[in-house]
Design an enzyme around this catalytic site. Structure first.
Site, short mmCIF file in Angstrom:
data_model
loop_
_atom_site.label_atom_id
_atom_site.label_comp_id
_atom_site.label_asym_id
_atom_site.label_seq_id
_atom_site.Cartn_x
_atom_site.Cartn_y
_atom_site.Cartn_z
N HIS A 1 4.83 -61.90 -5.08
CA HIS A 1 4.21 -61.51 -6.35
C HIS A 1 5.16 -60.64 -7.13
O HIS A 1 5.91 -59.85 -6.56
CB HIS A 1 2.88 -60.79 -6.15
CG HIS A 1 2.93 -59.63 -5.22
ND1 HIS A 1 2.96 -59.76 -3.84
CD2 HIS A 1 2.98 -58.29 -5.45
CE1 HIS A 1 3.01 -58.57 -3.28
NE2 HIS A 1 3.04 -57.65 -4.24
N HIS B 1 1.68 -70.61 -0.84
CA HIS B 1 2.00 -69.40 -0.09
C HIS B 1 3.50 -69.32 0.21
O HIS B 1 4.04 -70.15 0.94
CB HIS B 1 1.21 -69.32 1.23
CG HIS B 1 1.44 -68.03 1.95
ND1 HIS B 1 0.76 -66.87 1.66
CD2 HIS B 1 2.33 -67.69 2.92
CE1 HIS B 1 1.19 -65.88 2.42
NE2 HIS B 1 2.15 -66.36 3.20
N CYS C 1 -4.44 -64.77 4.03
CA CYS C 1 -3.73 -64.07 2.96
C CYS C 1 -4.66 -63.80 1.77
O CYS C 1 -5.30 -64.73 1.25
CB CYS C 1 -2.53 -64.91 2.53
SG CYS C 1 -1.77 -64.36 1.02
N ASN D 1 8.39 -56.25 -4.69
CA ASN D 1 8.66 -55.50 -3.47
C ASN D 1 8.86 -56.51 -2.34
O ASN D 1 8.03 -57.41 -2.17
CB ASN D 1 7.48 -54.57 -3.16
CG ASN D 1 7.29 -53.51 -4.24
OD1 ASN D 1 8.26 -53.04 -4.83
ND2 ASN D 1 6.05 -53.16 -4.52
N CYS E 1 -3.89 -65.84 -1.30
CA CYS E 1 -4.30 -67.25 -1.13
C CYS E 1 -5.81 -67.36 -1.36
O CYS E 1 -6.29 -68.34 -1.94
CB CYS E 1 -3.93 -67.77 0.25
SG CYS E 1 -2.18 -68.14 0.45
N HIS F 1 2.58 -62.11 0.23
CA HIS F 1 2.54 -63.34 -0.58
C HIS F 1 3.33 -62.99 -1.84
O HIS F 1 2.97 -62.02 -2.53
CB HIS F 1 1.08 -63.70 -0.91
CG HIS F 1 0.89 -64.95 -1.72
ND1 HIS F 1 0.05 -65.99 -1.32
CD2 HIS F 1 1.40 -65.34 -2.90
CE1 HIS F 1 0.06 -66.94 -2.23
NE2 HIS F 1 0.88 -66.57 -3.22
P1 AMP Z 1 2.84 -54.78 -3.04
O1 AMP Z 1 2.77 -53.37 -2.53
O2 AMP Z 1 4.08 -55.06 -3.85
O3 AMP Z 1 2.60 -55.80 -1.95
O4 AMP Z 1 1.67 -54.91 -4.09
C1 AMP Z 1 0.40 -55.38 -3.78
C2 AMP Z 1 -0.45 -55.11 -4.98
O5 AMP Z 1 -1.62 -55.87 -4.88
C3 AMP Z 1 -0.87 -53.65 -5.15
O6 AMP Z 1 -0.41 -53.15 -6.41
C4 AMP Z 1 -2.40 -53.71 -5.08
O7 AMP Z 1 -3.00 -52.81 -5.96
C5 AMP Z 1 -2.67 -55.16 -5.46
N1 AMP Z 1 -3.90 -55.74 -4.93
C6 AMP Z 1 -4.34 -55.75 -3.65
N2 AMP Z 1 -5.48 -56.43 -3.55
C7 AMP Z 1 -5.79 -56.88 -4.80
C8 AMP Z 1 -6.86 -57.64 -5.36
N3 AMP Z 1 -7.87 -58.10 -4.59
N4 AMP Z 1 -6.83 -57.91 -6.68
C9 AMP Z 1 -5.83 -57.44 -7.45
N5 AMP Z 1 -4.80 -56.72 -6.99
C10 AMP Z 1 -4.77 -56.44 -5.68
#
Ligand code: AMP
Length: 118
Positions: A95, A44, A2, A82, A5, A93
């Site tokens: 958020h 997680h 992940c 989401n 993670c 994960h």
């Molecule tokens: P979701 O579509 O709700 O799963 O959102 C995932 C979010 O994670 C997206 O807005 C991405 O831009 C963000 N994201 C993915 N990888 C990273 C990363 N390494 N650092 C910061 N944000 C990230």
């Protein structure tokens, strides 16, 4: 493995703005607003549907603290999670997206569909 993670473990860099023993807040890599922060539990948990009441009881004040640190509590912000494929979740994960720094648009899908039908 992940990706969030890996961020918690320090294996992938993140632009962290705040953390405590349970949660981490960092800038989204592809910001969709002037301020776009992701707030995650260090443990997680796949998504909101899997989140326990105990976790949320601790996560809520942490999110509010992040909003205060960024002074988003003054003019407001949007908080989104989401959940699953239909919710558009890409990272499995839990958020929360904390968005702010401008007057955010809120598309009224029903109204838009009605306009298109005219
Ligand atoms: P979701 O579509 O709700 O799963 O959102 C995932 C979010 O994670 C997206 O807005 C991405 O831009 C963000 N994201 C993915 N990888 C990273 C990363 N390494 N650092 C910061 N944000 C990230």
């Amino acid at each position: 493995m992940c990706i969030f993670c890996q961020i918690v473990k320090g294996e992938i860099p993140a632009n962290t703005i705040h953390e405590n023993e349970d949660f981490l807040a960092f800038h989204d890599i592809y910001p969709k607003a002037p301020i776009h922060i992701l707030i995650i539990p260090k443990v997680h948990v796949e998504n909101f549907q899997q989140a326990s009441p105990e976790l949320m009881a601790k996560m809520t004040p942490f999110i509010q603290e992040v909003a205060r640190l960024l002074e988003l509590d003054q003019n407001g912000y949007r908080l989104i999670t989401n959940n699953g494929p239909d919710g558009g979740q890409e990272v499995p994960h839990l958020h929360f997206h904390l968005l702010g720094g401008t007057r955010l648009n809120w598309p009224h899908m029903a109204e838009d569909a009605a306009k298109k039908a005219l």
